[in-house]
Design a protein around this motif. Structure first.
Motif, PDB file in Angstrom:
ATOM      1  N   VAL A 171       0.835  -1.200   0.000  1.00 32.55           N
ATOM      2  CA  VAL A 171       0.000   0.000   0.000  1.00 32.55           C
ATOM      3  C   VAL A 171       0.872   1.253   0.000  1.00 32.55           C
ATOM      4  O   VAL A 171       0.633   2.202  -0.761  1.00 32.55           O
ATOM      5  CB  VAL A 171      -0.945  -0.001   1.217  1.00 32.55           C
ATOM      6  N   ILE A 172       1.898   1.262   0.852  1.00 30.94           N
ATOM      7  CA  ILE A 172       2.772   2.436   0.923  1.00 30.94           C
ATOM      8  C   ILE A 172       3.431   2.690  -0.427  1.00 30.94           C
ATOM      9  O   ILE A 172       3.476   3.827  -0.921  1.00 30.94           O
ATOM     10  CB  ILE A 172       3.840   2.245   2.015  1.00 30.94           C
ATOM     11  N   ALA A 173       3.950   1.629  -1.045  1.00 33.22           N
ATOM     12  CA  ALA A 173       4.644   1.785  -2.326  1.00 33.22           C
ATOM     13  C   ALA A 173       3.703   2.302  -3.405  1.00 33.22           C
ATOM     14  O   ALA A 173       4.073   3.165  -4.212  1.00 33.22           O
ATOM     15  CB  ALA A 173       5.257   0.454  -2.748  1.00 33.22           C
ATOM     16  N   GLU A 174       2.477   1.796  -3.433  1.00 29.16           N
ATOM     17  CA  GLU A 174       1.530   2.200  -4.471  1.00 29.16           C
ATOM     18  C   GLU A 174       1.054   3.637  -4.281  1.00 29.16           C
ATOM     19  O   GLU A 174       0.742   4.327  -5.256  1.00 29.16           O
ATOM     20  CB  GLU A 174       0.333   1.250  -4.480  1.00 29.16           C
ATOM     21  N   ARG A 175       1.004   4.101  -3.026  1.00 28.03           N
ATOM     22  CA  ARG A 175       0.435   5.419  -2.751  1.00 28.03           C
ATOM     23  C   ARG A 175       1.483   6.520  -2.640  1.00 28.03           C
ATOM     24  O   ARG A 175       1.137   7.681  -2.407  1.00 28.03           O
ATOM     25  CB  ARG A 175      -0.390   5.364  -1.463  1.00 28.03           C
ATOM     26  N   THR A 176       2.739   6.181  -2.788  1.00 32.57           N
ATOM     27  CA  THR A 176       3.805   7.179  -2.686  1.00 32.57           C
ATOM     28  C   THR A 176       4.226   7.617  -4.085  1.00 32.57           C
ATOM     29  O   THR A 176       4.432   6.781  -4.968  1.00 32.57           O
ATOM     30  CB  THR A 176       5.013   6.608  -1.926  1.00 32.57           C
ATOM     31  N   HIS A 177       4.355   8.930  -4.259  1.00 27.24           N
ATOM     32  CA  HIS A 177       4.665   9.483  -5.574  1.00 27.24           C
ATOM     33  C   HIS A 177       5.878  10.405  -5.486  1.00 27.24           C
ATOM     34  O   HIS A 177       6.259  10.870  -4.402  1.00 27.24           O
ATOM     35  CB  HIS A 177       3.455  10.240  -6.124  1.00 27.24           C
ATOM     36  N   GLU A 178       6.448  10.674  -6.631  1.00 21.75           N
ATOM     37  CA  GLU A 178       7.660  11.480  -6.702  1.00 21.75           C
ATOM     38  C   GLU A 178       7.445  12.868  -6.110  1.00 21.75           C
ATOM     39  O   GLU A 178       8.365  13.472  -5.554  1.00 21.75           O
ATOM     40  CB  GLU A 178       8.110  11.595  -8.164  1.00 21.75           C
ATOM     41  N   SER A 179       6.237  13.384  -6.207  1.00 21.55           N
ATOM     42  CA  SER A 179       5.959  14.737  -5.721  1.00 21.55           C
ATOM     43  C   SER A 179       5.744  14.804  -4.209  1.00 21.55           C
ATOM     44  O   SER A 179       5.663  15.902  -3.651  1.00 21.55           O
ATOM     45  CB  SER A 179       4.720  15.295  -6.428  1.00 21.55           C
ATOM     46  N   ASP A 180       5.659  13.666  -3.531  1.00 22.92           N
ATOM     47  CA  ASP A 180       5.428  13.662  -2.087  1.00 22.92           C
ATOM     48  C   ASP A 180       6.666  14.171  -1.348  1.00 22.92           C
ATOM     49  O   ASP A 180       7.794  13.736  -1.626  1.00 22.92           O
ATOM     50  CB  ASP A 180       5.087  12.255  -1.597  1.00 22.92           C
ATOM     51  N   LYS A 238      11.901   5.093  -8.140  1.00 24.09           N
ATOM     52  CA  LYS A 238      13.103   5.876  -7.836  1.00 24.09           C
ATOM     53  C   LYS A 238      14.059   5.919  -9.028  1.00 24.09           C
ATOM     54  O   LYS A 238      15.190   6.392  -8.905  1.00 24.09           O
ATOM     55  CB  LYS A 238      13.802   5.277  -6.611  1.00 24.09           C
ATOM     56  N   ASN A 239      13.591   5.419 -10.178  1.00 24.56           N
ATOM     57  CA  ASN A 239      14.385   5.402 -11.414  1.00 24.56           C
ATOM     58  C   ASN A 239      15.649   4.557 -11.297  1.00 24.56           C
ATOM     59  O   ASN A 239      16.605   4.755 -12.054  1.00 24.56           O
ATOM     60  CB  ASN A 239      14.755   6.830 -11.854  1.00 24.56           C
ATOM     61  N   ASN A 240      15.638   3.604 -10.375  1.00 24.60           N
ATOM     62  CA  ASN A 240      16.746   2.656 -10.253  1.00 24.60           C
ATOM     63  C   ASN A 240      16.353   1.409 -11.044  1.00 24.60           C
ATOM     64  O   ASN A 240      15.961   0.385 -10.488  1.00 24.60           O
ATOM     65  CB  ASN A 240      17.000   2.323  -8.784  1.00 24.60           C
ATOM     66  N   ALA A 268       9.162  -5.192 -18.272  1.00 23.76           N
ATOM     67  CA  ALA A 268       9.394  -4.800 -19.664  1.00 23.76           C
ATOM     68  C   ALA A 268       9.813  -3.336 -19.752  1.00 23.76           C
ATOM     69  O   ALA A 268      10.754  -2.985 -20.483  1.00 23.76           O
ATOM     70  CB  ALA A 268       8.131  -5.043 -20.487  1.00 23.76           C
ATOM     71  N   ILE A 269       9.138  -2.477 -19.006  1.00 20.53           N
ATOM     72  CA  ILE A 269       9.457  -1.047 -19.058  1.00 20.53           C
ATOM     73  C   ILE A 269      10.816  -0.777 -18.417  1.00 20.53           C
ATOM     74  O   ILE A 269      11.580   0.077 -18.891  1.00 20.53           O
ATOM     75  CB  ILE A 269       8.346  -0.233 -18.373  1.00 20.53           C
ATOM     76  N   ALA A 270      11.143  -1.512 -17.335  1.00 29.96           N
ATOM     77  CA  ALA A 270      12.458  -1.342 -16.708  1.00 29.96           C
ATOM     78  C   ALA A 270      13.569  -1.709 -17.685  1.00 29.96           C
ATOM     79  O   ALA A 270      14.617  -1.043 -17.743  1.00 29.96           O
ATOM     80  CB  ALA A 270      12.550  -2.200 -15.450  1.00 29.96           C
ATOM     81  N   LEU A 271      13.365  -2.761 -18.465  1.00 28.57           N
ATOM     82  CA  LEU A 271      14.339  -3.131 -19.493  1.00 28.57           C
ATOM     83  C   LEU A 271      14.389  -2.076 -20.594  1.00 28.57           C
ATOM     84  O   LEU A 271      15.465  -1.716 -21.096  1.00 28.57           O
ATOM     85  CB  LEU A 271      13.968  -4.493 -20.078  1.00 28.57           C
ATOM     86  N   ASP A 272      13.231  -1.573 -20.969  1.00 34.11           N
ATOM     87  CA  ASP A 272      13.135  -0.515 -21.977  1.00 34.11           C
ATOM     88  C   ASP A 272      13.929   0.709 -21.528  1.00 34.11           C
ATOM     89  O   ASP A 272      14.691   1.302 -22.315  1.00 34.11           O
ATOM     90  CB  ASP A 272      11.658  -0.174 -22.175  1.00 34.11           C
ATOM     91  N   LYS A 273      13.784   1.088 -20.267  1.00 34.14           N
ATOM     92  CA  LYS A 273      14.475   2.268 -19.739  1.00 34.14           C
ATOM     93  C   LYS A 273      15.992   2.104 -19.762  1.00 34.14           C
ATOM     94  O   LYS A 273      16.730   3.094 -19.741  1.00 34.14           O
ATOM     95  CB  LYS A 273      14.014   2.543 -18.306  1.00 34.14           C
ATOM     96  N   GLN A 274      16.454   0.860 -19.800  1.00 36.62           N
ATOM     97  CA  GLN A 274      17.895   0.596 -19.867  1.00 36.62           C
ATOM     98  C   GLN A 274      18.360   0.345 -21.306  1.00 36.62           C
ATOM     99  O   GLN A 274      19.483  -0.112 -21.525  1.00 36.62           O
ATOM    100  CB  GLN A 274      18.240  -0.617 -19.004  1.00 36.62           C
ATOM    101  N   ASP A 275      17.483   0.629 -22.265  1.00 38.10           N
ATOM    102  CA  ASP A 275      17.780   0.439 -23.690  1.00 38.10           C
ATOM    103  C   ASP A 275      18.011  -1.026 -24.047  1.00 38.10           C
ATOM    104  O   ASP A 275      18.668  -1.329 -25.053  1.00 38.10           O
ATOM    105  CB  ASP A 275      19.005   1.271 -24.113  1.00 38.10           C
ATOM    106  N   LYS A 276      17.438  -1.927 -23.278  1.00 39.32           N
ATOM    107  CA  LYS A 276      17.532  -3.358 -23.576  1.00 39.32           C
ATOM    108  C   LYS A 276      16.277  -3.752 -24.361  1.00 39.32           C
ATOM    109  O   LYS A 276      15.434  -4.523 -23.898  1.00 39.32           O
ATOM    110  CB  LYS A 276      17.656  -4.161 -22.285  1.00 39.32           C
ATOM    111  N   TYR A 277      16.177  -3.223 -25.563  1.00 39.53           N
ATOM    112  CA  TYR A 277      14.925  -3.310 -26.304  1.00 39.53           C
ATOM    113  C   TYR A 277      14.524  -4.727 -26.703  1.00 39.53           C
ATOM    114  O   TYR A 277      13.349  -5.090 -26.564  1.00 39.53           O
ATOM    115  CB  TYR A 277      14.995  -2.396 -27.529  1.00 39.53           C
TER     116      TYR A 277
END
Length: 328
Positions: A171-180, A238-240, A268-277
């Protein structure tokens, strides 16, 4: 909230209702293990030497127990409120549209029963056995506020409970945002909870006697999978992305028979963000297979797949045949 229905089924079949042990004799401590073959045979170790350490399995936690008959009777009455009645089940079958309302009523009364019992028996060990069903009921309703509130009550009674650790951290992870403003503190709390759940899943789960081992294994595997998915989601926010990739893959591997489409798409998106297309496209295709195109997650999965196909030059999926209009 992930794999809710499946987790509730597993939990209902496996997790121990320890208050029912009222009146049974206390458990005896196991005999001490010998420290060496010499000690076992009565021999002594040579001077200056110590016996080698023995690997021991983690001790199982004793289930909560009612101490008196009135306490047990009160727990039993309260526990009965945590499930649907036969009348409610019949009503839901007759009018499926009323199911959510019935589930909400069950969740509300299970919380009230737990609070009333805790007021009457403030030192009872079995309070936790009432707050956990309330937590699950709210989790099943995707009521995040109440899930966290009930989960924290469970953790106030047992800070090592892996199920509550996973649900609250989710719940904490889902409800926490970068702007908090307090995002770092919240992410840190959720990460520590998920990591702790991975440690306590072996030592702080108890089961009904005779529970098949495969159900025990499935319950523990599901908790591990959800704990890793929480960790991966936090890393992702956290963009890690490298760490997110590792934890999301561990989540999938921990429960391979029922992969979570949300986790697969995040991977899939995490791999995409690392250019592992190319790798990302393979995972995105799996996310598409796990979803319906009419759902939100299904649409996101297909958008990600299409983007990766353009980047890699992969062939688009075959077009669906169009229905021929009837001839006049």
């Amino acid at each position: 909230m992930k794999r809710i229905a499946m987790s509730v089924v597993i939990l209902s079949l496996t997790v121990w209702a320890g208050a029912q042990t009222y009146g049974q004799g206390g458990q005896q401590s196991p005999p001490a293990m010998p420290t060496s073959r010499g000690a076992q045979s009565g021999q002594t170790m040579p001077a200056g030497q110590t016996a080698p350490a023995q690997a021991t399995a983690p001790a199982a936690k004793r289930p909560p127990q009612a101490k008196t008959q009135p306490e047990f009777d009160a727990w039993k009455a309260a526990d009965a409120t945590t499930r649907t009645t036969a009348e409610e089940q019949a009503s839901a079958q007759k009018n499926p549209g009323d199911t959510a309302k019935i589930m909400a009523a069950v969740a509300d009364r299970s919380e009230k029963a737990a609070d009333d019992f805790a007021t009457k028996f403030p030192d009872s060990e079995v309070r936790i056995l009432l707050y956990k069903p309330a937590m699950r009921n709210y989790h099943n309703l995707i009521n995040q506020d109440k899930t966290e509130a009930m989960g924290r009550k469970v953790l106030n009674l047992d800070a090592d409970d892996p199920e509550a650790l996973v649900m609250v951290s989710e719940v904490i992870a889902e409800r926490t945002h970068e702007s908090d403003i307090d995002k770092d503190q919240r992410f840190d709390e959720a990460m520590k909870m998920a990591q702790k759940a991975l440690q306590t899943v072996e030592t702080d789960t108890t089961f009904n006697p005779g529970t098949p081992q495969e159900r025990i294994d499935a319950y523990k595997a599901l908790l591990r999978s959800n704990a890793y998915s929480v960790m991966g989601a936090i890393d992702f926010k956290k963009n890690n992305f490298a760490s997110a990739q590792t934890n999301l893959q561990k989540s999938i591997d921990a429960y391979p028979s029922e992969p979570d489409a949300v986790v697969v798409l995040q991977l899939a998106i995490a791999l995409d963000k690392q250019d592992k297309y190319p790798d990302a496209l393979k995972v995105a295709n799996r996310a598409v297979e796990l979803t319906q195109d009419s759902t939100q997650i299904g649409k996101l999965a297909r958008n990600e797949r299409d983007r990766l196909q353009q980047l890699t030059g992969g062939a688009p999926p075959p077009a669906q045949p169009q229905a021929q209009p009837p001839k006049n």
